[in-house]
Design an enzyme around this catalytic site. Sequence first.
Site, PDB file in Angstrom:
ATOM      1  N   SER A 319       0.431  -1.290   0.168  1.00  0.00           N
ATOM      2  CA  SER A 319      -0.328  -0.071   0.428  1.00  0.00           C
ATOM      3  C   SER A 319       1.128   1.062   0.343  1.00  0.00           C
ATOM      4  O   SER A 319       1.647   1.362  -0.039  1.00  0.00           O
ATOM      5  CB  SER A 319      -0.856   0.160   0.871  1.00  0.00           C
ATOM      6  OG  SER A 319      -0.161   0.464   2.454  1.00  0.00           O
ATOM      7  N   TYR A 320       0.034   2.894  -0.011  1.00  0.00           N
ATOM      8  CA  TYR A 320       0.750   3.515   0.518  1.00  0.00           C
ATOM      9  C   TYR A 320       1.837   4.085   1.040  1.00  0.00           C
ATOM     10  O   TYR A 320       1.970   3.460   1.885  1.00  0.00           O
ATOM     11  CB  TYR A 320      -0.360   4.919   0.257  1.00  0.00           C
ATOM     12  CG  TYR A 320       0.371   6.622   0.240  1.00  0.00           C
ATOM     13  CD1 TYR A 320       1.096   6.651  -0.781  1.00  0.00           C
ATOM     14  CD2 TYR A 320       1.071   7.244   1.199  1.00  0.00           C
ATOM     15  CE1 TYR A 320       1.060   7.964  -1.165  1.00  0.00           C
ATOM     16  CE2 TYR A 320       0.992   8.020   0.308  1.00  0.00           C
ATOM     17  CZ  TYR A 320       1.262   8.720  -0.348  1.00  0.00           C
ATOM     18  OH  TYR A 320       2.519   9.907  -0.375  1.00  0.00           O
ATOM     19  N   PRO A 321       3.240   4.137   1.000  1.00  0.00           N
ATOM     20  CA  PRO A 321       4.346   3.910   1.389  1.00  0.00           C
ATOM     21  C   PRO A 321       4.602   4.364   2.410  1.00  0.00           C
ATOM     22  O   PRO A 321       5.189   4.861   3.189  1.00  0.00           O
ATOM     23  CB  PRO A 321       5.452   4.093   0.199  1.00  0.00           C
ATOM     24  CG  PRO A 321       5.157   4.400  -0.909  1.00  0.00           C
ATOM     25  CD  PRO A 321       3.762   4.595  -0.799  1.00  0.00           C
TER      26      PRO A 321
END
Length: 725
Positions: A319-321
């Site tokens: 997912s979004y880092p």
Amino acid sequence: MKIVIAEKPDQAAKLAAPFSFTKRTGYFEVKANSYFPNGAIITWAIGHLCELKTPEEYDPTWKKWKLETLPIIPDRFEYKVSKSKYKQFTIIKNLVKRTDIQEIIIGGDAGREGELIIRTILRVCGVNKPMKRLWISSLTENSVKNGFSNLLPEAKTKDIYYEALSRSCADWLIGMNTSRLYTVLLKKNGVKDVFSIGRVQTPTLALIVHREHEIANFKSEPFWEVEAVFHFAGRMLKAKWHKNNMSRVPEEKQAIAIANFCLHKNVEITKINKETKEYAPPLLFNLSALQATANKSYKFSPQKTLDILQKLYVKGLVSYPRSDSQFLTSEEAKTLPTILNNLSKIDKYKNLLPPPTNSILNNKRYVNEKKVTDHHAIIVTDQIPNLAKLSMEEEKIYDLVARQVIAAHYNHAIFSYTTIHSLVDKRAEFISKGKEQIEEGWRKVIYLSKENGSQEEEEMLPLLHENELGTVAQATVKKGATQPPNRYTEGHLITVMKTAGKHLDDAELEKVLSKTEGLGTEATRAGIIGTLKDRNYIEIKKNQVFATSKGMLLIEALGENSLLTSPSMTAKWEQRLSEIGQGHASPQAFMEQVKKLTYKLITDAHEREKVWAFDQKEVDKISANNPYQKKYKKEKTVVGKCILCDGSIIDHGTFYGCSNYKTANCKFSVSKKILSKTISQTNVRKLLATGETDMIKGFKKGQKTFNAHLIWDKKEHKVHFKFPQ
């Protein structure tokens, strides 16, 4: 038709992947489908296509670094297109101005920075068309389609654009003015170097320098400990002398006396304490926690971890880092059973799955809507990776994230701690400590990976009972010394930046920093550490952070009470910026406060200069190592007279060339490296004098290595090889 502007090319490719498309120069042309009935254009930025103008682009008199021109405060902040990225900017500009484009979709990373990048491009393009916002936390096909089905109104994310814009402009004001200010003032005082100052980088440097002083000023004190071995009917117990919760003896004579007293005496077990402790599985990762873990496990720098994580995100595997949250919403929690089922198809996770707990949906340790801000915790997606196609480094980071998700579904780890109190000859107190693992729980998941470190071996204590009698078989004295504080590792530094509020005396400001993100944000901390390295303020040796002479001198120049070295200014800024992002504060009012602060910092610097008294040796060292000085003042070496004209042949670093190449159009030129072999000045002098070099060994062409002379061809005006007979 709609146009989607992504933040990066590979991100744009992922947004186009679920649809039928044709690739064009600088964009994808998506064919009509149920999500885009009239088709769509998906183009991309290359990070920051546009940047704030430099001071001299507002006013030519601001080009020279002078105290008289400070403060530099533009009437209105303006952006320009980065020269190296003008081609892609032109493509975007032409696309968004097409008459058939009726709506623009902001498709940058779902955060402040992504908002700033895309909206700034549109601002410089001068377009004003209806806009929507794509807000997704992963780039899997399902996530992309769901995102396009649920686009946000543009107004919903406009405030975080104002927050990012305010941050950018305020940092420009403080950085431009204070960097010039202290560079000029320090130059007046004999320090010839360029000093960069920033709202986040400078207090971070101050923390490192403070630790440097703690280590330098630390005075190691010796101490002694008395260790004994007791025998109880064939059972052995190791113990350490203890009194008033202290095991250290300040004098060697006293320690020897204790040991001698105890030897061969009787010993009695006076008390046995047993305590059971449960350890919950670790929280899910946010970026800072993952960076700290990767640094500890693999010595990856924070920036390297972020770069690897970004690649995994673009591949749709995580997912979004850049998330600052370690929690999930119930919607994400519902996807975890599917994710775990997919992980069970990978060999290395088969014996860990299915986990003891099928779902953590009702576990508030992990699922808490209130603690999820822009993004939830970093987790793996439902896309099954082909581990063979991942680099070793990508596989390691993916493994860390996957195991953290699996561990959350495991039971607590349970340990039994035992403390045995002994009394020698009814006078000398000893303590023995040990622990026993009762239930492995989540530690089975985290410690399966050898790279993460195997479970340490604990002291196993024999089975004894209170009032049992034995004898002292051994009593020895062990010398030790107090140790200075540990240096920060890069991973620890990330954690220190995030928890910088702990260093504040003001409880209110500490509360503000703990509520926001400390020094920097999840997205910027790795870059800040990189900037400190690039500015030669810190060095990293064997994963330890050292402050350089330059870094220490800058903090000395600023002083302990400077706003620029304290997290307090950042605390106030982050509070106000957060309020701007929530629509509760005015960006204009914030910028007016920053302008006033700029004036104050200039006044403070002039006052501070009056008490400067630097170590001259350190000043000379910094000035001698100044890369700017070397770059612009380094004299080029003349190696001989030109064969073709009366000019001088000069060593330019990468080639030897004639000084008359401009005035007389002289064509003499010899590359400094030919077929992987560096041509020395000595050989060039010989070539100029005789037309031929000495034998040069080690030229490489493909897999072959050969030796040859270089000769000057007067007709072709270039060098040739002359091979030995």
